[in-house]
Design a protein around this motif. Structure first.
Motif, PDB file in Angstrom:
ATOM      1  N   LYS A 113       0.835  -1.196   0.000  1.00 51.90           N
ATOM      2  CA  LYS A 113       0.000   0.000   0.000  1.00 51.90           C
ATOM      3  C   LYS A 113       0.865   1.240   0.000  1.00 51.90           C
ATOM      4  O   LYS A 113       1.876   1.277   0.712  1.00 51.90           O
ATOM      5  CB  LYS A 113      -0.844   0.016   1.284  1.00 51.90           C
ATOM      6  CG  LYS A 113      -2.334  -0.108   1.047  1.00 51.90           C
ATOM      7  CD  LYS A 113      -3.066  -0.209   2.358  1.00 51.90           C
ATOM      8  CE  LYS A 113      -3.104   1.118   3.108  1.00 51.90           C
ATOM      9  NZ  LYS A 113      -3.794   0.967   4.411  1.00 51.90           N
ATOM     10  N   ARG A 144      -2.302  -1.222  -3.649  1.00 50.19           N
ATOM     11  CA  ARG A 144      -3.162  -0.042  -3.666  1.00 50.19           C
ATOM     12  C   ARG A 144      -2.346   1.227  -3.496  1.00 50.19           C
ATOM     13  O   ARG A 144      -1.392   1.255  -2.712  1.00 50.19           O
ATOM     14  CB  ARG A 144      -4.191  -0.115  -2.534  1.00 50.19           C
ATOM     15  CG  ARG A 144      -5.411  -0.940  -2.909  1.00 50.19           C
ATOM     16  CD  ARG A 144      -6.447  -0.862  -1.833  1.00 50.19           C
ATOM     17  NE  ARG A 144      -5.955  -1.429  -0.575  1.00 50.19           N
ATOM     18  CZ  ARG A 144      -6.511  -1.207   0.610  1.00 50.19           C
ATOM     19  NH1 ARG A 144      -7.563  -0.441   0.706  1.00 50.19           N
ATOM     20  NH2 ARG A 144      -6.013  -1.756   1.695  1.00 50.19           N
ATOM     21  N   TYR A 146      -2.894   5.620  -3.151  1.00 50.58           N
ATOM     22  CA  TYR A 146      -3.719   6.822  -3.161  1.00 50.58           C
ATOM     23  C   TYR A 146      -2.785   8.029  -3.260  1.00 50.58           C
ATOM     24  O   TYR A 146      -1.859   8.160  -2.460  1.00 50.58           O
ATOM     25  CB  TYR A 146      -4.566   6.921  -1.890  1.00 50.58           C
ATOM     26  CG  TYR A 146      -5.285   8.234  -1.802  1.00 50.58           C
ATOM     27  CD1 TYR A 146      -6.400   8.489  -2.593  1.00 50.58           C
ATOM     28  CD2 TYR A 146      -4.817   9.245  -0.955  1.00 50.58           C
ATOM     29  CE1 TYR A 146      -7.040   9.714  -2.538  1.00 50.58           C
ATOM     30  CE2 TYR A 146      -5.460  10.473  -0.894  1.00 50.58           C
ATOM     31  CZ  TYR A 146      -6.565  10.698  -1.687  1.00 50.58           C
ATOM     32  OH  TYR A 146      -7.194  11.924  -1.639  1.00 50.58           O
ATOM     33  N   SER A 171      -3.689  -6.292 -12.811  1.00 48.78           N
ATOM     34  CA  SER A 171      -5.060  -5.800 -12.951  1.00 48.78           C
ATOM     35  C   SER A 171      -5.848  -5.833 -11.643  1.00 48.78           C
ATOM     36  O   SER A 171      -6.944  -5.287 -11.574  1.00 48.78           O
ATOM     37  CB  SER A 171      -5.791  -6.608 -14.025  1.00 48.78           C
ATOM     38  OG  SER A 171      -5.807  -7.956 -13.632  1.00 48.78           O
ATOM     39  N   SER A 172      -5.309  -6.465 -10.604  1.00 48.73           N
ATOM     40  CA  SER A 172      -6.053  -6.499  -9.340  1.00 48.73           C
ATOM     41  C   SER A 172      -5.716  -5.286  -8.468  1.00 48.73           C
ATOM     42  O   SER A 172      -6.222  -5.153  -7.364  1.00 48.73           O
ATOM     43  CB  SER A 172      -5.724  -7.777  -8.564  1.00 48.73           C
ATOM     44  OG  SER A 172      -4.420  -7.682  -8.038  1.00 48.73           O
ATOM     45  N   SER A 173      -4.854  -4.416  -8.945  1.00 53.02           N
ATOM     46  CA  SER A 173      -4.437  -3.305  -8.109  1.00 53.02           C
ATOM     47  C   SER A 173      -5.386  -2.120  -8.276  1.00 53.02           C
ATOM     48  O   SER A 173      -6.192  -2.079  -9.198  1.00 53.02           O
ATOM     49  CB  SER A 173      -3.015  -2.894  -8.464  1.00 53.02           C
ATOM     50  OG  SER A 173      -2.992  -2.491  -9.817  1.00 53.02           O
ATOM     51  N   GLN A 174      -5.207  -1.177  -7.377  1.00 53.19           N
ATOM     52  CA  GLN A 174      -6.114  -0.035  -7.357  1.00 53.19           C
ATOM     53  C   GLN A 174      -5.297   1.241  -7.182  1.00 53.19           C
ATOM     54  O   GLN A 174      -4.533   1.353  -6.221  1.00 53.19           O
ATOM     55  CB  GLN A 174      -7.048  -0.223  -6.172  1.00 53.19           C
ATOM     56  CG  GLN A 174      -8.327   0.552  -6.253  1.00 53.19           C
ATOM     57  CD  GLN A 174      -9.141   0.280  -4.997  1.00 53.19           C
ATOM     58  OE1 GLN A 174      -9.211  -0.848  -4.497  1.00 53.19           O
ATOM     59  NE2 GLN A 174      -9.741   1.328  -4.475  1.00 53.19           N
ATOM     60  N   GLU A 176      -5.386   5.483  -7.266  1.00 51.57           N
ATOM     61  CA  GLU A 176      -6.271   6.658  -7.238  1.00 51.57           C
ATOM     62  C   GLU A 176      -5.443   7.924  -7.235  1.00 51.57           C
ATOM     63  O   GLU A 176      -4.494   8.035  -6.455  1.00 51.57           O
ATOM     64  CB  GLU A 176      -7.040   6.654  -5.915  1.00 51.57           C
ATOM     65  CG  GLU A 176      -8.502   6.355  -6.008  1.00 51.57           C
ATOM     66  CD  GLU A 176      -9.100   6.432  -4.614  1.00 51.57           C
ATOM     67  OE1 GLU A 176      -9.646   7.491  -4.283  1.00 51.57           O
ATOM     68  OE2 GLU A 176      -8.983   5.432  -3.880  1.00 51.57           O
TER      69      GLU A 176
END
Ligand SMILES: Nc1ncnc2c1ncn2[C@@H]1O[C@H](COP(=O)(O)OP(=O)(O)OP(=O)(O)O)[C@@H](O)[C@H]1O
Ligand SMILES: [Mg+2]
Lengths: 239, 256
Positions: A113, A144, A146, A171-174, A176
């Motif tokens: 993260k 992930r 942010y 592709s499973s990551s996020q 922002e």
């Protein structure tokens, strides 16, 4: 004051093993040069960190108010599973100062993260650049990030630039990203003055409010110091 | 306390105030009504010293001093308060922090000792009761994400804390639900005193049931075209503005 420039080149390397946490805080107020931009420190710094172990965490927190030119990109390689990288930054440029700063968050391990909060404040002819990379490698399942990059402009001649690079291979990551560039509005200043607050105090208050999410990451005694420094660096920036 | 004579002001090239005359004494409440765009907020902002409006003629005497010569922060410190029609958001700065800075700037100007954190919290707590406001609201960033009604309540809280001599309330009643209107209006009414004057800008007579004004003025096209007592507000409620427009138009040739 000195009319030539001096170089400050530092190298910092951090390695966090299993369950270790490192918090590295910097408040930088080197000589920025004079009002015309003559002299001042070139602050070229290498800072990198490796979250090697599981559940490790590295947090970089910086408040950059000084130096004629700052180039600095504290980075994290997030190798251990569940490791966390954080970058909290406030950079102020007034007169002819330039700050080009940001971070690299390289996600290798699973469920890693990262959080990036960058606040740039420009006044006078000051230029502020956020330059950052978020890279998610193939194996970083569930990673992930942010990012929030805000720039505050005081005046007409200063500039803010934001270059966020994102590279996502899983592709499973996020990921922002948010960005904003507010200007201290005439309406905000007038509102403060209408309550009896001087223009200078109003600007300080608005700037400190703008940086709050970063300043609260600093150890208490640093935060107090940083708040004062913000005021000093911006002295005379609003009539 | 306040003497406005033949006040003209423009923004850009448009003249918005076209000759305002108004006398307000300590202890009085004056309601200012008038259709949208007639210049009510402009008058409020010009009195508070907003730099983007240019005064082109006329004078304003406040407590014997030339108000138009003072910068906005000095007017505030001398006791002029404006409750904004559209209160401004200041991210990351709580109401408590903001208001403490304001009250201490004012106290310093008046030669009074500044409040420390403890004294100030006691003061704000007491004033919050007046508008039945919740603690959590004053700890949040100023006006950020506040509902319309919360913003207006917060303005009156600020008035109560800053204790002005001349309070100008610009549509403090709009955006309030029925209960909030009663609470806020009663709060304002409780702040009436013989030393304080209140200029109440509103579209609705119902506010004036709670805060009964001594005078009612009607603004139209940058001028005060009619003044009267409380009954005038009732008449407006009943008849609208058309009859006043007609009167003004009839009178026009003689005004010129
Ligand atoms: N900054 C500005 N630039 C251009 N026009 C303006 C500006 N401020 C006010 N005006 C114009 O001046 C006129 C008067 O505006 P003002 O806000 O004073 O009206 P008001 O009586 O308060 O109306 P409302 O009841 O809708 O609040 C309007 O026509 C408005 O568009
Ligand atoms: Mg208005």
């Amino acid at each position: 004051m000195r009319s030539s420039n001096q170089l400050h080149a530092a190298v910092v390397e951090l390695i966090a093993h299993d369950d270790a946490r490192i918090k590295y805080s910097t408040v930088q107020n080197w000589y920025p040069g004079d009002k015309e931009g003559t002299g001042g420190i070139y602050n070229f710094v290498t800072k990198r960190g490796k979250c090697l172990g599981k559940n490790s965490r590295i947090s970089w927190t910086q408040v950059e108010t000084g130096s004629a030119i700052t180039w600095k990109y504290p980075s994290c390689i997030l190798q251990g599973e569940n490791s966390v990288g954080e970058f909290y930054s406030v950079a102020v440029t007034n007169n002819y100062q330039q700050a080009d700063t940001g971070t690299k968050m390289i996600h290798m391990g699973k469920n890693t993260k990262s959080t990036i909060i960058s606040k740039g404040i420009s006044a006078g002819h000051g230029q502020n650049t956020y330059r950052g990379l978020v890279k998610i490698l193939k194996g970083a399942t569930g990673a992930r990030n942010y990012s929030q990059c805000d720039s505050l402009l005081l005046g007409e001649k200063c500039g803010a630039h934001t270059f966020p690079y994102l590279e996502v291979n899983n592709s499973s990551s996020q990921v922002e990203h948010e960005a904003s560039t507010p200007k201290i509005g005439e309406d905000q200043l007038f509102y403060c003055k209408q309550r009896g607050i001087s223009a200078e105090d109003a600007v300080n208050m608005i700037v400190n409010g703008f940086c709050k999410t970063v300043l609260r990451e600093l150890p208490m005694e640093f935060a107090v110091e940083a708040q004062k420094l913000l005021g000093v660096s911006l002295e005379g920036s609003v009539g | 306390m306040l003497e406005v004579r033949n006040l003209h002001a423009k923004v850009g090239n448009t003249e918005i105030l076209r000759g305002i005359d108004l006398t307000v004494n300590a202890g009085e409440v004056h309601a200012v009504m008038g259709p949208n765009g007639s210049g009510k907020s402009t008058l409020a902002h010009v009195l508070a010293g907003r730099e983007s409006y240019e005064v082109t003629a006329g004078e304003v005497i406040y407590e014997g001093k030339d108000l138009l010569k003072m910068p906005p922060e000095e007017r505030a410190r001398e006791g002029v308060f404006l409750a904004f029609q559209y209160p401004v958001e200041i991210p990351g700065v709580s109401t408590t922090y903001f208001l403490k800075a304001g009250v201490n700037a004012i106290r310093k100007h008046r030669g009074l000792e500044e409040f420390d954190a403890i004294d100030f919290l006691a003061l704000i707590k007491e004033k919050m009761k007046l508008v039945e406001m919740d603690q959590s609201l004053v700890n949040r960033p100023l006006n950020e994400g506040f509902s319309g009604g919360e913003k207006k309540r917060n303005e009156i809280l600020q008035m109560a804390v800053l204790d002005p001599k001349l309070a100008i309330l610009d549509e403090t009643d709009s955006g309030l639900d029925i209960d909030a209107l009663r609470i806020v209006a009663n709060g304002v009414d409780a702040l009436r005193s013989k030393d304080r004057a209140i200029l109440l800008i509103t579209h609705y007579q119902r506010l004036l049931n709670y805060i009964v004004p001594d005078y009612v003025h009607v603004m139209f096209d940058g001028r005060i075209v009619k003044s009267g007592g409380k009954a005038l507000a009732l008449e407006l409620e009943d008849k609208g503005y058309d009859w006043i427009k007609a009167e003004v138009e009839l009178a026009q040739p003689t005004i010129a």
